[in-house]
Write an enzyme that holds these catalytic residues in place. Structure first.
Site, PDB file in Angstrom:
ATOM      1  N   ARG A 226       1.002  -1.899   7.149  1.00  0.00           N
ATOM      2  CA  ARG A 226       1.481  -0.635   6.579  1.00  0.00           C
ATOM      3  C   ARG A 226       2.548   0.048   7.452  1.00  0.00           C
ATOM      4  O   ARG A 226       3.079   1.084   7.072  1.00  0.00           O
ATOM      5  CB  ARG A 226       0.290   0.311   6.336  1.00  0.00           C
ATOM      6  CG  ARG A 226      -0.725  -0.283   5.353  1.00  0.00           C
ATOM      7  CD  ARG A 226      -1.628   0.760   4.771  1.00  0.00           C
ATOM      8  NE  ARG A 226      -0.846   1.776   4.071  1.00  0.00           N
ATOM      9  CZ  ARG A 226      -1.341   2.905   3.584  1.00  0.00           C
ATOM     10  NH1 ARG A 226      -2.618   3.163   3.713  1.00  0.00           N
ATOM     11  NH2 ARG A 226      -0.568   3.775   2.971  1.00  0.00           N
TER      12      ARG A 226
ATOM     13  N   CYS B 163      -4.807  10.565  -1.248  1.00  0.00           N
ATOM     14  CA  CYS B 163      -3.970   9.499  -0.671  1.00  0.00           C
ATOM     15  C   CYS B 163      -2.596   9.398  -1.296  1.00  0.00           C
ATOM     16  O   CYS B 163      -1.666   8.900  -0.672  1.00  0.00           O
ATOM     17  CB  CYS B 163      -4.611   8.127  -0.851  1.00  0.00           C
ATOM     18  SG  CYS B 163      -6.351   8.079  -0.714  1.00  0.00           S
TER      19      CYS B 163
ATOM     20  N   ARG C 219      -9.097   2.959  11.536  1.00  0.00           N
ATOM     21  CA  ARG C 219      -7.634   3.074  11.482  1.00  0.00           C
ATOM     22  C   ARG C 219      -7.041   4.025  12.542  1.00  0.00           C
ATOM     23  O   ARG C 219      -5.882   3.905  12.904  1.00  0.00           O
ATOM     24  CB  ARG C 219      -7.219   3.587  10.097  1.00  0.00           C
ATOM     25  CG  ARG C 219      -7.581   2.633   8.947  1.00  0.00           C
ATOM     26  CD  ARG C 219      -6.688   1.414   8.923  1.00  0.00           C
ATOM     27  NE  ARG C 219      -7.084   0.485   7.880  1.00  0.00           N
ATOM     28  CZ  ARG C 219      -6.670   0.565   6.619  1.00  0.00           C
ATOM     29  NH1 ARG C 219      -5.847   1.533   6.246  1.00  0.00           N
ATOM     30  NH2 ARG C 219      -7.063  -0.324   5.728  1.00  0.00           N
TER      31      ARG C 219
ATOM     32  N   HIS D  93     -11.615   6.377   5.640  1.00  0.00           N
ATOM     33  CA  HIS D  93     -10.968   7.493   6.345  1.00  0.00           C
ATOM     34  C   HIS D  93     -11.876   8.727   6.357  1.00  0.00           C
ATOM     35  O   HIS D  93     -12.785   8.855   5.521  1.00  0.00           O
ATOM     36  CB  HIS D  93      -9.676   7.897   5.613  1.00  0.00           C
ATOM     37  CG  HIS D  93      -8.558   6.930   5.735  1.00  0.00           C
ATOM     38  ND1 HIS D  93      -7.887   6.425   4.638  1.00  0.00           N
ATOM     39  CD2 HIS D  93      -7.951   6.401   6.824  1.00  0.00           C
ATOM     40  CE1 HIS D  93      -6.931   5.616   5.043  1.00  0.00           C
ATOM     41  NE2 HIS D  93      -6.942   5.579   6.358  1.00  0.00           N
TER      42      HIS D  93
ATOM     43  N   ASP E 106       0.807  -1.228   0.000  1.00  0.00           N
ATOM     44  CA  ASP E 106       0.000   0.000   0.000  1.00  0.00           C
ATOM     45  C   ASP E 106       0.841   1.280   0.000  1.00  0.00           C
ATOM     46  O   ASP E 106       0.302   2.368   0.238  1.00  0.00           O
ATOM     47  CB  ASP E 106      -0.920   0.003   1.235  1.00  0.00           C
ATOM     48  CG  ASP E 106      -2.165  -0.855   1.038  1.00  0.00           C
ATOM     49  OD1 ASP E 106      -2.911  -0.578   0.075  1.00  0.00           O
ATOM     50  OD2 ASP E 106      -2.385  -1.781   1.831  1.00  0.00           O
TER      51      ASP E 106
ATOM     52  N   GLU F  57      -0.055   9.475   1.726  1.00  0.00           N
ATOM     53  CA  GLU F  57      -0.745  10.432   2.610  1.00  0.00           C
ATOM     54  C   GLU F  57      -0.960   9.861   4.011  1.00  0.00           C
ATOM     55  O   GLU F  57      -0.944  10.603   5.003  1.00  0.00           O
ATOM     56  CB  GLU F  57      -2.120  10.774   2.029  1.00  0.00           C
ATOM     57  CG  GLU F  57      -3.048  11.407   3.040  1.00  0.00           C
ATOM     58  CD  GLU F  57      -4.439  11.662   2.511  1.00  0.00           C
ATOM     59  OE1 GLU F  57      -4.747  12.832   2.320  1.00  0.00           O
ATOM     60  OE2 GLU F  57      -5.207  10.711   2.270  1.00  0.00           O
ATOM     61  N   ASP F  58      -1.180   8.552   4.090  1.00  0.00           N
ATOM     62  CA  ASP F  58      -1.523   7.960   5.385  1.00  0.00           C
ATOM     63  C   ASP F  58      -0.359   7.950   6.359  1.00  0.00           C
ATOM     64  O   ASP F  58      -0.552   7.708   7.553  1.00  0.00           O
ATOM     65  CB  ASP F  58      -2.045   6.528   5.174  1.00  0.00           C
ATOM     66  CG  ASP F  58      -3.378   6.539   4.455  1.00  0.00           C
ATOM     67  OD1 ASP F  58      -4.188   7.437   4.751  1.00  0.00           O
ATOM     68  OD2 ASP F  58      -3.592   5.676   3.591  1.00  0.00           O
TER      69      ASP F  58
HETATM   70  C1  CIR Z   1      -5.521   0.861   2.772  1.00  0.00           C
HETATM   71  O1  CIR Z   1      -6.515   0.200   3.035  1.00  0.00           O
HETATM   72  O2  CIR Z   1      -4.778   1.297   3.650  1.00  0.00           O
HETATM   73  C2  CIR Z   1      -5.203   1.130   1.318  1.00  0.00           C
HETATM   74  N1  CIR Z   1      -5.566  -0.011   0.533  1.00  0.00           N
HETATM   75  C3  CIR Z   1      -5.921   2.367   0.836  1.00  0.00           C
HETATM   76  C4  CIR Z   1      -5.474   3.609   1.543  1.00  0.00           C
HETATM   77  C5  CIR Z   1      -6.123   4.823   0.999  1.00  0.00           C
HETATM   78  N2  CIR Z   1      -5.654   5.970   1.684  1.00  0.00           N
HETATM   79  C6  CIR Z   1      -6.379   7.041   1.926  1.00  0.00           C
HETATM   80  O3  CIR Z   1      -7.573   7.076   1.672  1.00  0.00           O
HETATM   81  N3  CIR Z   1      -5.782   8.052   2.548  1.00  0.00           N
END
Ligand code: CIR
Length: 259
Positions: free
Chosen positions: A84, A246, A129, A159, A59, A64-65
């Site tokens: 992650r 993201c 999360r 999110h 991922d 961004e996460d």
């Molecule tokens: C996840 O589930 O962490 C990734 N497959 C998708 C993350 C998307 N990130 C976001 O919306 N900030």
């Protein structure tokens, strides 16, 4: 202005999924779409630094996460998905020249996708999360720089920024089914078209918005606001529950104080 992005992992097919059924991702096509997305950032005057990824980081493209960057500092997140957590060191190193770093520490979890910064207001999604401890730690850090940190319950989507993003200083694009509109008092709200629940994620740059081609009805609503909108196709990454915010960490480029 600077944007950090991250290469699409060859193993993105093994990404985390919370609300979508797994469907095959065409990696070359995803990479082409990602390059076009980066081109939107370059065209808007941003310097793009694309970090390397690898098969161990499915991922990683959703950079961004991993960090919340404001003018005063950067907060390195602690992703709610265990798979992650190995994404953080490279992002921290990329940010170190530009910002004082703070880290979210166990037992807290926080995904950057849950943090919407609007001026000195930080709206933080309480989601699958991001836990209460994550919000509390972010409040301590950002509060020390004068930010008002407000928790917003998120339900039905991944999110906070799946449900609400900024399209101007005082206007938010929102899907009220996933967040309580009362949390956004004082803002003008633009609703997503009811046929496009995933349409609330827009990436606001200095003079334009980057927005997915997948949501033409909501795009038509944005067009009435007089904001410049660049539409781009991120259809392959949408299969991994990714959207436009993201795929980058955006910040004003300056070396950190004292250096
Ligand atoms: C996840 O589930 O962490 C990734 N497959 C998708 C993350 C998307 N990130 C976001 O919306 N900030």
């Amino acid at each position: 202005m600077r944007a950090i992005t991250r290469e699409i992992s060859p193993s993105i097919g093994r990404c985390e999924l919370a609300h979508l059924a797994r469907t095959p991702i065409d990696v070359p096509r995803a990479r082409m779409q990602h390059e076009r997305y980066e081109r939107c950032l370059v065209d808007a005057g941003y310097t793009v630094e694309r970090l390397r990824s690898g098969p161990d980081l499915p991922d990683a493209v959703f950079v961004e996460d991993i960090a919340v960057v404001v003018d005063e500092c950067a907060v390195i997140a602690r992703p709610g998905a265990v798979s992650r957590r190995a994404e953080t060191p490279a992002v921290a190193e990329a940010l170190r020249p530009y910002r004082m770093l703070h880290e979210i520490a166990p037992p807290a979890t926080l995904d950057g996708g849950d943090v919407l910064i609007v001026g000195h207001l930080a709206l933080v999604g309480r989601s699958a999360r991001t836990n209460d401890a994550g919000i509390a730690q972010l409040r301590i850090v950002l509060g020390s720089y004068g930010y008002d940190v407000r928790a917003v319950p998120v339900g039905g989507c991944l999110h906070l920024k799946s449900a609400v993003t900024t399209v101007s200083d005082d206007t938010l694009l929102v899907n009220r089914a996933w967040v309580p509109a009362g949390a956004f008092a004082g803002f003008t709200l633009v609703d997503v078209d009811p046929d496009e629940p995933y349409a609330a994620n827009a990436l606001r740059l200095v003079d334009r918005i980057v927005y997915p081609t997948a949501f033409p009805k909501t795009l038509a609503r944005l067009d009435t606001l007089g904001v410049r909108v660049e539409a781009t196709d991120l259809g392959e990454l949408a299969k991994a529950e990714g959207a436009v915010t993201c795929c980058s960490v955006i910040f004003a480029e300056r070396v950190k104080d004292g250096e």
